[in-house]
Enzyme design. Structure first.
Site, PDB file in Angstrom:
ATOM      1  N   ILE A  31       0.827  -1.210   0.000  1.00 35.26           N
ATOM      2  CA  ILE A  31       0.000   0.000   0.000  1.00 35.26           C
ATOM      3  C   ILE A  31       0.867   1.269   0.000  1.00 35.26           C
ATOM      4  CG2 ILE A  31      -0.223   0.376   2.510  1.00 35.26           C
ATOM      5  CD1 ILE A  31      -3.270   0.650   1.998  1.00 35.26           C
ATOM      6  N   VAL A  96       4.213  -5.365  10.658  1.00 36.23           N
ATOM      7  CA  VAL A  96       3.083  -6.297  10.606  1.00 36.23           C
ATOM      8  C   VAL A  96       3.608  -7.680  10.988  1.00 36.23           C
ATOM      9  CG1 VAL A  96       1.276  -7.331   9.194  1.00 36.23           C
ATOM     10  CG2 VAL A  96       1.950  -4.944   8.789  1.00 36.23           C
ATOM     11  N   HIS A 100       6.222 -11.683   5.811  1.00 38.02           N
ATOM     12  CA  HIS A 100       5.963 -11.265   4.439  1.00 38.02           C
ATOM     13  C   HIS A 100       7.278 -10.985   3.757  1.00 38.02           C
ATOM     14  CE1 HIS A 100       5.628  -7.964   7.322  1.00 38.02           C
ATOM     15  NE2 HIS A 100       6.227  -7.193   6.416  1.00 38.02           N
ATOM     16  N   HIS A 102       8.994  -8.833   1.146  1.00 37.49           N
ATOM     17  CA  HIS A 102       8.917  -7.647   0.292  1.00 37.49           C
ATOM     18  C   HIS A 102       9.652  -7.961  -1.010  1.00 37.49           C
ATOM     19  CE1 HIS A 102       7.806  -4.526   3.375  1.00 37.49           C
ATOM     20  NE2 HIS A 102       8.360  -5.393   4.199  1.00 37.49           N
TER      21      HIS A 102
HETATM   22  P1  5GP Z   1       7.100  -4.432   7.508  1.00 40.94           P
HETATM   23  O1  5GP Z   1       7.403  -3.028   7.964  1.00 40.94           O
HETATM   24  O2  5GP Z   1       6.349  -5.202   8.556  1.00 40.94           O
HETATM   25  O3  5GP Z   1       8.286  -5.162   6.985  1.00 40.94           O
HETATM   26  O4  5GP Z   1       6.180  -4.266   6.234  1.00 40.94           O
HETATM   27  C1  5GP Z   1       4.796  -4.149   6.302  1.00 40.94           C
HETATM   28  C2  5GP Z   1       4.358  -3.637   4.955  1.00 40.94           C
HETATM   29  O5  5GP Z   1       2.965  -3.821   4.845  1.00 40.94           O
HETATM   30  C3  5GP Z   1       4.652  -2.163   4.730  1.00 40.94           C
HETATM   31  O6  5GP Z   1       5.484  -1.999   3.589  1.00 40.94           O
HETATM   32  C4  5GP Z   1       3.280  -1.540   4.557  1.00 40.94           C
HETATM   33  O7  5GP Z   1       3.250  -0.519   3.597  1.00 40.94           O
HETATM   34  C5  5GP Z   1       2.435  -2.738   4.143  1.00 40.94           C
HETATM   35  N1  5GP Z   1       1.043  -2.633   4.550  1.00 40.94           N
HETATM   36  C6  5GP Z   1       0.584  -2.330   5.797  1.00 40.94           C
HETATM   37  N2  5GP Z   1      -0.757  -2.336   5.816  1.00 40.94           N
HETATM   38  C7  5GP Z   1      -1.155  -2.654   4.550  1.00 40.94           C
HETATM   39  C8  5GP Z   1      -2.439  -2.817   3.954  1.00 40.94           C
HETATM   40  O8  5GP Z   1      -3.497  -2.674   4.572  1.00 40.94           O
HETATM   41  N3  5GP Z   1      -2.467  -3.146   2.646  1.00 40.94           N
HETATM   42  C9  5GP Z   1      -1.316  -3.332   1.917  1.00 40.94           C
HETATM   43  N4  5GP Z   1      -1.454  -3.663   0.621  1.00 40.94           N
HETATM   44  N5  5GP Z   1      -0.088  -3.191   2.451  1.00 40.94           N
HETATM   45  C10 5GP Z   1      -0.010  -2.854   3.759  1.00 40.94           C
END
Ligand code: 5GP
Length: 120
Positions: A31, A96, A100, A102
């Site tokens: 997002i 999150v 996941h 990236h």
């Molecule tokens: P982290 O910081 O945990 O490695 O990455 C979490 C990712 O999830 C971030 O890049 C953030 O932009 C993405 N993200 C968080 N909430 C949402 C959402 O509701 N929808 C989508 N498509 N991506 C999300």
């Protein structure tokens, strides 16, 4: 583990721009893209962090990488290349708590990433 926003995306309770789905994984656009191409590949099984990956999860974690490469090829960025990142816990920048992958692509990416941030 407690439910995250990614469980809601898996369950279609909130929308996402889905690129691939089967019984084991889901891939969707981030997002808040940090590169011209930025999507996430997640297992449908909720695994909180890299620290929580068990022996029984090895196959799906490998499969996540294969799906990442397949989608990159479909988007036309596999040849030039891409970066896969899985952040873990606070120092890794994880926000999150459902693992996941990236996938970032579409331009030459600096390395190490934090050096670029230090210049800002
Ligand atoms: P982290 O910081 O945990 O490695 O990455 C979490 C990712 O999830 C971030 O890049 C953030 O932009 C993405 N993200 C968080 N909430 C949402 C959402 O509701 N929808 C989508 N498509 N991506 C999300």
């Amino acid at each position: 583990m407690s439910e995250t926003i990614f469980t809601k995306i898996i369950n279609k309770q909130i929308p996402a721009d889905i690129l691939f789905e089967d019984d084991r994984v889901l891939a969707f656009k981030d997002i808040s893209p940090q590169a011209p191409v930025h999507f996430l590949v997640i297992p449908k099984k909720p695994i909180a962090t890299t620290n929580d990956i068990q022996a029984e999860d090895e196959a799906v974690v490998g499969y996540m990488h294969r799906i990442a490469a397949r989608i990159a090829a479909e988007l036309g960025v596999a040849g030039d290349g891409f970066r896969t990142v899985m952040n873990c816990n606070a120092h890794g920048g994880q926000t999150v708590y459902h693992i996941h992958l990236h996938v970032l692509a579409g331009k030459p990416l600096g390395w190490p990433p934090y050096q670029e941030r230090l210049k800002e």
